[in-house]
Design a protein around this motif. Sequence first.
Motif, mmCIF file in Angstrom:
data_model
loop_
_atom_site.group_PDB
_atom_site.id
_atom_site.type_symbol
_atom_site.label_atom_id
_atom_site.label_comp_id
_atom_site.label_asym_id
_atom_site.label_seq_id
_atom_site.Cartn_x
_atom_site.Cartn_y
_atom_site.Cartn_z
ATOM 1 N N PRO A 1 2.685 66.993 72.496
ATOM 2 C CA PRO A 1 1.518 67.358 71.640
ATOM 3 C C PRO A 1 0.233 66.774 72.297
ATOM 4 O O PRO A 1 -0.610 67.310 71.794
ATOM 5 N N ASP A 2 0.181 65.674 73.056
ATOM 6 C CA ASP A 2 -0.973 65.332 73.692
ATOM 7 C C ASP A 2 -1.137 65.917 75.153
ATOM 8 O O ASP A 2 -2.386 65.732 75.605
ATOM 9 N N GLY A 3 -0.353 67.062 75.381
ATOM 10 C CA GLY A 3 -0.658 67.578 76.580
ATOM 11 C C GLY A 3 0.274 67.232 77.917
ATOM 12 O O GLY A 3 0.148 67.649 78.936
ATOM 13 N N SER A 4 0.625 65.998 77.711
ATOM 14 C CA SER A 4 1.596 65.289 78.674
ATOM 15 C C SER A 4 2.531 66.090 79.347
ATOM 16 O O SER A 4 3.312 66.847 78.672
ATOM 17 N N TYR A 5 2.577 65.892 80.708
ATOM 18 C CA TYR A 5 3.845 66.806 81.382
ATOM 19 C C TYR A 5 4.303 65.931 82.638
ATOM 20 O O TYR A 5 3.463 65.184 83.137
ATOM 21 N N SER A 6 5.510 66.252 83.223
ATOM 22 C CA SER A 6 5.719 65.437 84.333
ATOM 23 C C SER A 6 6.873 66.155 84.967
ATOM 24 O O SER A 6 7.976 66.722 84.408
ATOM 25 N N ILE A 7 6.680 66.626 86.324
ATOM 26 C CA ILE A 7 7.678 67.309 86.991
ATOM 27 C C ILE A 7 8.094 66.449 88.062
ATOM 28 O O ILE A 7 7.417 66.318 89.197
ATOM 29 N N PRO A 8 9.313 66.032 87.982
ATOM 30 C CA PRO A 8 9.895 65.072 88.824
ATOM 31 C C PRO A 8 10.504 65.689 89.974
ATOM 32 O O PRO A 8 10.729 66.823 90.081
ATOM 33 N N ASN A 9 10.902 64.726 91.103
ATOM 34 C CA ASN A 9 11.766 65.162 92.316
ATOM 35 C C ASN A 9 11.200 66.697 92.927
ATOM 36 O O ASN A 9 11.998 67.231 93.233
ATOM 37 N N VAL A 10 9.757 66.745 93.192
ATOM 38 C CA VAL A 10 9.454 67.933 93.852
ATOM 39 C C VAL A 10 9.256 67.509 95.341
ATOM 40 O O VAL A 10 8.703 66.511 95.634
ATOM 41 N N PRO A 11 9.808 68.405 95.964
ATOM 42 C CA PRO A 11 9.953 68.370 97.526
ATOM 43 C C PRO A 11 8.495 68.047 98.256
ATOM 44 O O PRO A 11 7.519 68.836 97.598
ATOM 45 N N ALA A 12 8.397 67.298 98.910
ATOM 46 C CA ALA A 12 7.075 67.134 99.836
ATOM 47 C C ALA A 12 6.354 68.484 99.996
ATOM 48 O O ALA A 12 6.909 69.335 100.701
ATOM 49 N N GLY A 13 5.147 68.845 99.951
ATOM 50 C CA GLY A 13 4.609 70.057 100.431
ATOM 51 C C GLY A 13 3.364 70.386 99.508
ATOM 52 O O GLY A 13 2.824 69.505 98.751
ATOM 53 N N LYS A 14 2.600 71.350 99.799
ATOM 54 C CA LYS A 14 1.680 72.106 99.205
ATOM 55 C C LYS A 14 2.119 73.363 98.369
ATOM 56 O O LYS A 14 2.842 74.111 98.934
ATOM 57 N N TYR A 15 1.868 73.353 97.133
ATOM 58 C CA TYR A 15 2.017 74.363 96.009
ATOM 59 C C TYR A 15 0.959 74.710 95.065
ATOM 60 O O TYR A 15 -0.060 74.156 95.181
ATOM 61 N N THR A 16 1.005 76.190 94.387
ATOM 62 C CA THR A 16 0.205 76.359 93.576
ATOM 63 C C THR A 16 0.599 75.876 92.352
ATOM 64 O O THR A 16 1.851 76.285 91.792
ATOM 65 N N LEU A 17 -0.135 75.093 91.428
ATOM 66 C CA LEU A 17 0.276 74.816 90.239
ATOM 67 C C LEU A 17 -0.537 75.654 89.247
ATOM 68 O O LEU A 17 -1.541 76.125 89.202
ATOM 69 N N LYS A 18 0.523 76.320 88.230
ATOM 70 C CA LYS A 18 0.085 77.310 87.169
ATOM 71 C C LYS A 18 0.505 76.820 85.824
ATOM 72 O O LYS A 18 1.398 75.895 85.706
ATOM 73 N N VAL A 19 -0.205 77.154 84.859
ATOM 74 C CA VAL A 19 0.031 76.848 83.324
ATOM 75 C C VAL A 19 0.054 77.974 82.723
ATOM 76 O O VAL A 19 -0.742 79.098 82.638
ATOM 77 N N TRP A 20 1.240 78.278 82.066
ATOM 78 C CA TRP A 20 1.355 79.438 80.973
ATOM 79 C C TRP A 20 1.252 78.764 79.684
ATOM 80 O O TRP A 20 1.777 77.793 79.269
ATOM 81 N N HIS A 21 0.454 79.649 78.817
ATOM 82 C CA HIS A 21 0.240 79.130 77.312
ATOM 83 C C HIS A 21 -0.029 80.609 76.718
ATOM 84 O O HIS A 21 -0.624 81.571 77.254
ATOM 85 N N GLU A 22 0.360 80.504 75.469
ATOM 86 C CA GLU A 22 0.424 82.073 74.663
ATOM 87 C C GLU A 22 -0.748 82.250 74.137
ATOM 88 O O GLU A 22 -1.126 83.348 74.095
#
Length: 193
Positions: free
Chosen positions: A147-168
């Motif tokens: 509800p407050d917008g918090s998120y956590s993606i754990p155990n991500v392999p070290a590296g460079k990535y593109t972060l995206k967000v889907w919302h309706e």
Amino acid sequence: MKVITLFLLPVMAGQIALAGAVKGKVQCKGLRDHRDAVVYLENVPGQFAPPKEPAAIDQVKMVFIPHVLPVVLGTTVKFLNSDPVLHNVFTPSRAGNKFNLGTWPKGEAKSYTFDKVGDVRLLCNVHPEMEAFVVVLANPYFAKTGPDGSYSIPNVPAGKYTLKVWHEKLKFPAQEVAVPAAGDVVANPAGAP
């Protein structure tokens, strides 16, 4: 046997240490509630198998629960009917192959396996006010916001990535994140209509 065990422990410990987390808060401008945004990483190398057990969406009091369900490509979703009336599940979305599971009574379930990446809008032709989404992603590095917008993606392999967000309802710009071998990266994406 002891030599093999001693050799594997440092290797396993090294693999655990080579993962970080991506955390933060999604800001949904113009909305009171920040839940049900799906934050995900692209460009993560590797092949990712879907879970062996199906995910589930229930139909309770004329509402799909959960409203948004993120899954890995190839995941089977079981659609339950817990209401004392007939329900139907169909989608006009290409990512869902425009499936229609038909209509079924309380206590029964039907399943569908999602084989294309994308967002799939779910509807019920018996109750047009019902709507939900399955967001099909290429890898398991994703999280759904609270509800407050918090998120956590754990155990991500070290590296460079593109972060995206889907919302309706909102659009979010993509951003680059560099995940260290250990520790957290904080990203606070902001979206607007």
